[in-house]
Write an enzyme that holds these catalytic residues in place. Structure first.
Site, PDB file in Angstrom:
ATOM      1  CD  GLU A 213       9.964   7.404   6.591  1.00  0.00           C
ATOM      2  OE1 GLU A 213      10.366   6.493   5.840  1.00  0.00           O
ATOM      3  OE2 GLU A 213      10.712   8.318   7.002  1.00  0.00           O
ATOM      4  CB  CYS A 247       6.793  -0.422   3.523  1.00  0.00           C
ATOM      5  SG  CYS A 247       7.955  -0.325   4.881  1.00  0.00           S
TER       6      CYS A 247
HETATM    7  P1  NAD Z   1      -2.863   3.954   4.087  1.00  0.00           P
HETATM    8  O1  NAD Z   1      -2.194   5.054   3.375  1.00  0.00           O
HETATM    9  O2  NAD Z   1      -4.134   3.429   3.538  1.00  0.00           O
HETATM   10  O3  NAD Z   1      -3.178   4.366   5.606  1.00  0.00           O
HETATM   11  C1  NAD Z   1      -2.195   4.950   6.435  1.00  0.00           C
HETATM   12  C2  NAD Z   1      -2.866   5.828   7.473  1.00  0.00           C
HETATM   13  O4  NAD Z   1      -3.575   6.872   6.810  1.00  0.00           O
HETATM   14  C3  NAD Z   1      -3.894   5.099   8.340  1.00  0.00           C
HETATM   15  O5  NAD Z   1      -3.757   5.520   9.676  1.00  0.00           O
HETATM   16  C4  NAD Z   1      -5.221   5.536   7.777  1.00  0.00           C
HETATM   17  O6  NAD Z   1      -6.223   5.589   8.749  1.00  0.00           O
HETATM   18  C5  NAD Z   1      -4.924   6.933   7.260  1.00  0.00           C
HETATM   19  N1  NAD Z   1      -5.773   7.300   6.123  1.00  0.00           N
HETATM   20  C6  NAD Z   1      -6.331   6.486   5.197  1.00  0.00           C
HETATM   21  N2  NAD Z   1      -7.025   7.208   4.285  1.00  0.00           N
HETATM   22  C7  NAD Z   1      -6.898   8.521   4.656  1.00  0.00           C
HETATM   23  C8  NAD Z   1      -7.392   9.746   4.124  1.00  0.00           C
HETATM   24  N3  NAD Z   1      -8.157   9.762   3.041  1.00  0.00           N
HETATM   25  N4  NAD Z   1      -7.057  10.879   4.757  1.00  0.00           N
HETATM   26  C9  NAD Z   1      -6.288  10.866   5.852  1.00  0.00           C
HETATM   27  N5  NAD Z   1      -5.800   9.728   6.405  1.00  0.00           N
HETATM   28  C10 NAD Z   1      -6.114   8.567   5.824  1.00  0.00           C
HETATM   29  O7  NAD Z   1      -1.772   2.799   4.224  1.00  0.00           O
HETATM   30  P2  NAD Z   1      -1.939   1.319   4.765  1.00  0.00           P
HETATM   31  O8  NAD Z   1      -2.784   0.544   3.820  1.00  0.00           O
HETATM   32  O9  NAD Z   1      -2.308   1.333   6.198  1.00  0.00           O
HETATM   33  O10 NAD Z   1      -0.425   0.816   4.687  1.00  0.00           O
HETATM   34  C11 NAD Z   1       0.135   0.302   3.519  1.00  0.00           C
HETATM   35  C12 NAD Z   1       0.978   1.303   2.765  1.00  0.00           C
HETATM   36  O11 NAD Z   1       1.899   1.934   3.621  1.00  0.00           O
HETATM   37  C13 NAD Z   1       1.812   0.651   1.684  1.00  0.00           C
HETATM   38  O12 NAD Z   1       1.842   1.458   0.549  1.00  0.00           O
HETATM   39  C14 NAD Z   1       3.197   0.574   2.310  1.00  0.00           C
HETATM   40  O13 NAD Z   1       4.248   0.503   1.383  1.00  0.00           O
HETATM   41  C15 NAD Z   1       3.242   1.820   3.102  1.00  0.00           C
HETATM   42  N6  NAD Z   1       4.169   1.697   4.208  1.00  0.00           N
HETATM   43  C16 NAD Z   1       5.324   2.424   4.192  1.00  0.00           C
HETATM   44  C17 NAD Z   1       6.241   2.278   5.209  1.00  0.00           C
HETATM   45  C18 NAD Z   1       7.521   3.041   5.250  1.00  0.00           C
HETATM   46  O14 NAD Z   1       8.157   3.055   6.304  1.00  0.00           O
HETATM   47  N7  NAD Z   1       7.951   3.675   4.183  1.00  0.00           N
HETATM   48  C19 NAD Z   1       5.978   1.404   6.252  1.00  0.00           C
HETATM   49  C20 NAD Z   1       4.787   0.682   6.229  1.00  0.00           C
HETATM   50  C21 NAD Z   1       3.884   0.846   5.210  1.00  0.00           C
END
Ligand code: NAD
Length: 460
Positions: A213, A247
């Protein structure tokens, strides 16, 4: 922080527990879902306070988009689970009669659920509810950017469940990287496209199926025949909720050239009327999650193009609701997903300009919103743009309907969930053909001589 040995042991225990088949029965599932509902009700105060601390979320937004959203999901799931579990009968072709055919929804196994910072309650518990409803066990990993909420989730999970069924793993990138090396039966990831591709690459090593997602730039189109008062009200609502860290927020607006000035005037007044002339004093306006994201969003603002807002305060992680005019694809604000309270406005004359703009951006949009009173315009835009899901004459509300699958398309995501779609996402659809023994047509068995003509007729 959990050490690697402890993490590996939890995953191993979950596989053993899942293999014991305890999670498979309807009674087990429904009891655990009811227990989770009682737990979330009990933790409401703690969650609300944590959301206020981590994201400056108002009590209202915390309830509607997080706690209430999850409780509503649980009510819906508990109500329909028995019905969802029933094998689905499908037709059987004549050639393989007499037989009946069914799809059985069976659990996938041990799931890893990784959630982002922006809606930490709903984006952790909505997939968890679907996983539990479908008879799975799960390991949860929430975002380190919302430490208070993560702590509260950890406490709730540890209070309610044994780790061999539902486990919470605390940690940051190293712990998640280690987790991703473990063998899961399904990984459900919500977050950025950048991390989504890291998750998918790690999953590929174990041939683990993924649900992703992700995000992207979601357009909002305001046509010349739109009800402008309604449009600005709903766009401001969708964009500035949670300080733009949603998002499915409209990332940018494409407005018809003829109504551009009126749109800008009206949205400016709307922002002031809901948040006051200084939104930093409004109890309803949130804050950016951390300094790094604050600086990133501030850098996207071109002060020469600001119509309203443009103010910010690093110490408070505040960025005013901001609208920018005369924006083009050459502007920095169009180069990445904004994920903050900055709304660029672009003008168009013809639909081709809308389609070309969206195509030039790197991702297929997760959401798309169209404001128009014309059914023909609505139809043309829905058909002409590839997007995950969206609304006509509103923003974000499609997420409020559990009967609509929620997910992206192309680079904005893989798979969808919510309501029955969530149950389906965490289930394997096992196909079963039950053949009768009282009749055995010899047509399909060798020797084939003289049978092809009849078979041809039956397979037409
Ligand atoms: P992110 O991708 O930075 O982090 C998401 C998760 O991944 C966190 O739990 C984080 O700890 C983990 N993570 C971060 N770096 C990692 C790595 N190198 N390896 C493994 N895991 C890692 O996202 P964010 O900043 O928390 O959220 C914002 C993003 O999420 C935006 O792009 C937004 O559009 C998207 N989002 C999508 C939805 C959806 O339902 N489609 C909902 C909410 C947010």
């Amino acid at each position: 922080m959990q050490d690697q040995q402890a993490i590996a042991e939890i995953v191993r225990m979950q596989h053993d527990f899942f293999n014991s088949a305890i999670t498979h029965s309807y009674d087990f599932r429904i009891n655990q879902l009811r227990k989770l509902k009682r737990g979330i009700e009990k933790f409401e105060g703690q969650f609300t306070a944590a959301l206020k601390d981590d994201l400056g979320k108002s009590e209202f937004e915390s309830y509607v988009t997080e706690i209430g959203f999850v409780l509503h999901d649980l009510t819906n799931t508990i109500k329909y689970l028995k019905k969802w579990l029933k094998p689905k009968k499908v037709r059987t072709p004549l050639l393989i009669q007499p037989a009946s055919s069914e799809i059985h929804f069976t659990p996938l196994g041990v799931n890893l659920i990784i959630s982002p910072f922006n809606y930490p309650i709903s984006l952790t518990f909505a997939p968890l509810i679907a996983a539990m409803a479908a008879g799975n066990s799960a390991v949860l990993k929430t975002s380190e950017l919302t430490p208070k909420v993560s702590k509260a989730i950890q406490q709730l999970i540890n209070d309610l469940f044994e780790p061999e069924y539902i486990a919470y793993i605390a940690g940051e990138v190293p712990e998640t990287t280690f987790l991703l090396k473990q063998k899961f039966d399904h990984i459900f990831f919500t977050g950025s496209s950048r991390v989504g591709s890291i998750v998918m690459a790690a999953a590929a090593k174990n041939l683990t199926p993924v649900t992703l997602e992700l995000g992207g730039k979601s357009p909002c189109i305001v046509h010349s025949d739109a009800n402008l008062d309604i449009a600005v009200k709903r766009i401001a609502y969708g964009k500035f909720m949670n300080a733009g860290q949603t998002c499915v927020a409209p990332d940018y607006v494409m407005v018809h050239q003829d109504i551009k000035d009126e749109f800008l005037e009206k949205i400016k007044h709307r922002i002031i009327s809901i948040y006051g002339s200084d939104a930093s004093l409004s109890p309803d306006f949130g804050r950016i999650v951390n300094e790094q994201h604050h600086s990133r969003i501030v850098r996207l603002i071109d002060q020469d193009k600001v119509v309203v807002g443009g103010y910010f305060n690093k110490a408070d992680r505040y960025i005013a609701p901001t609208v920018m005019k005369d924006v083009s694809l050459a502007d920095k604000v169009m180069a990445e997903e904004i994920f903050g309270p900055v709304l660029p406005v672009l003008a168009y004359d013809h639909f081709d300009e809308i389609f070309a703009t969206i195509r030039q951006l790197p991702q297929h949009p997760l959401a798309c919103y169209t404001f128009s009173e014309s059914k023909a315009v609505q139809k043309e835009l829905i058909a002409g743009i590839r997007f995950g899901g969206g609304c006509v004459n509103h923003c974000i509300q499609h997420l409020g309907n559990h009967n609509l699958p929620f997910g992206g398309v192309g680079e904005s995501g893989v798979g969808s969930y919510h309501g029955f779609s969530g149950f389906e996402r965490f289930s394997h659809k096992k196909s079963v053909l039950k053949a009768a023994s009282w009749l055995d047509l010899s047509l399909i068995y060798p020797p084939y001589k003289g049978k092809l003509k009849a078979i041809r007729r039956m397979m037409k």
